[in-house]
Design a protein around this motif. Structure first.
Motif, PDB file in Angstrom:
ATOM      1  N   GLU A   1      71.848 -14.825  -7.855  1.00  0.00           N
ATOM      2  CA  GLU A   1      73.013 -15.323  -7.127  1.00  0.00           C
ATOM      3  C   GLU A   1      74.205 -14.400  -7.345  1.00  0.00           C
ATOM      4  O   GLU A   1      74.424 -13.914  -8.448  1.00  0.00           O
ATOM      5  N   GLU A   2      74.947 -14.178  -6.273  1.00  0.00           N
ATOM      6  CA  GLU A   2      76.172 -13.399  -6.385  1.00  0.00           C
ATOM      7  C   GLU A   2      77.260 -14.277  -6.979  1.00  0.00           C
ATOM      8  O   GLU A   2      77.270 -15.497  -6.762  1.00  0.00           O
ATOM      9  N   PRO A   3      78.182 -13.681  -7.739  1.00  0.00           N
ATOM     10  CA  PRO A   3      79.271 -14.488  -8.296  1.00  0.00           C
ATOM     11  C   PRO A   3      80.077 -15.149  -7.179  1.00  0.00           C
ATOM     12  O   PRO A   3      80.343 -14.544  -6.140  1.00  0.00           O
ATOM     13  N   ARG A   4      80.424 -16.405  -7.384  1.00  0.00           N
ATOM     14  CA  ARG A   4      81.177 -17.150  -6.377  1.00  0.00           C
ATOM     15  C   ARG A   4      82.661 -16.893  -6.593  1.00  0.00           C
ATOM     16  O   ARG A   4      83.132 -16.812  -7.717  1.00  0.00           O
ATOM     17  N   SER A   5      83.404 -16.814  -5.493  1.00  0.00           N
ATOM     18  CA  SER A   5      84.847 -16.603  -5.599  1.00  0.00           C
ATOM     19  C   SER A   5      85.509 -17.871  -6.134  1.00  0.00           C
ATOM     20  O   SER A   5      84.957 -18.974  -6.033  1.00  0.00           O
TER      21      SER A   5
ATOM     22  N   ASP B   1      85.924 -20.421  -3.402  1.00  0.00           N
ATOM     23  CA  ASP B   1      84.695 -21.168  -3.107  1.00  0.00           C
ATOM     24  C   ASP B   1      84.444 -22.230  -4.173  1.00  0.00           C
ATOM     25  O   ASP B   1      84.056 -23.355  -3.858  1.00  0.00           O
ATOM     26  N   ARG B   2      84.670 -21.879  -5.430  1.00  0.00           N
ATOM     27  CA  ARG B   2      84.466 -22.841  -6.518  1.00  0.00           C
ATOM     28  C   ARG B   2      85.453 -24.000  -6.408  1.00  0.00           C
ATOM     29  O   ARG B   2      85.094 -25.156  -6.657  1.00  0.00           O
TER      30      ARG B   2
ATOM     31  N   ASP C   1      84.224 -26.234  -3.587  1.00  0.00           N
ATOM     32  CA  ASP C   1      83.015 -26.958  -3.975  1.00  0.00           C
ATOM     33  C   ASP C   1      83.282 -28.043  -5.014  1.00  0.00           C
ATOM     34  O   ASP C   1      82.493 -28.979  -5.153  1.00  0.00           O
TER      35      ASP C   1
END
Length: 133
Positions: free
Chosen positions: A4-8, A11-12, A15
């Protein structure tokens, strides 16, 4: 296994938004047949805790609540929606804004009744503050 690519952070934050619905029963109301303020605070702290944990995925503890505004009473026989959103992310702390909306059960009427903020700190296994991101 997919990597998985790191989430910005944005985005976190999106979510982590947390929504909980509850019915206001007479057992949670005071002698005016409105939701106890302490019960509202407990529910707000719970939804804030869930939002903070969903964002950080760390052990979180409440360190403060700020400026809780009770703008409308919440009568028995209504539905409430609690909404927790990340408001600020620090090094070891996070602030969650929480709103409670009240809805009439048998109409489309809905309005904000309470809002406030809660601050949490992330802790490690030794109960020492740890970086959130």
């Amino acid at each position: 296994m997919a990597i998985e690519e790191p989430r910005s952070i944005d985005d976190r934050i999106a979510d982590a938004e947390t929504r909980i619905f509850k019915a206001v029963f007479p057992s949670t109301t005071n002698h005016y047949d409105t939701l106890f303020g302490g019960t509202a605070l407990q529910l707000m702290d719970e939804v804030a805790f869930i939002a903070a944990t969903r964002f950080s995925r760390k052990r979180m503890v409440t360190v403060s609540s700020d400026k809780i505004n009770f703008t409308k009473s919440i009568p028995a026989g209504t539905i409430i929606e609690l909404v927790g959103r990340v408001d600020y992310v620090g090094n070891t702390s996070i602030r969650i804004a929480v709103e409670i909306f009240v809805e009439e059960m048998y109409s489309m009427e809905r309005h904000q009744a309470i809002h406030g903020t809660f601050t949490f700190v992330a802790l490690d296994e030794d109960k020492k503050p740890v970086r959130i991101v």
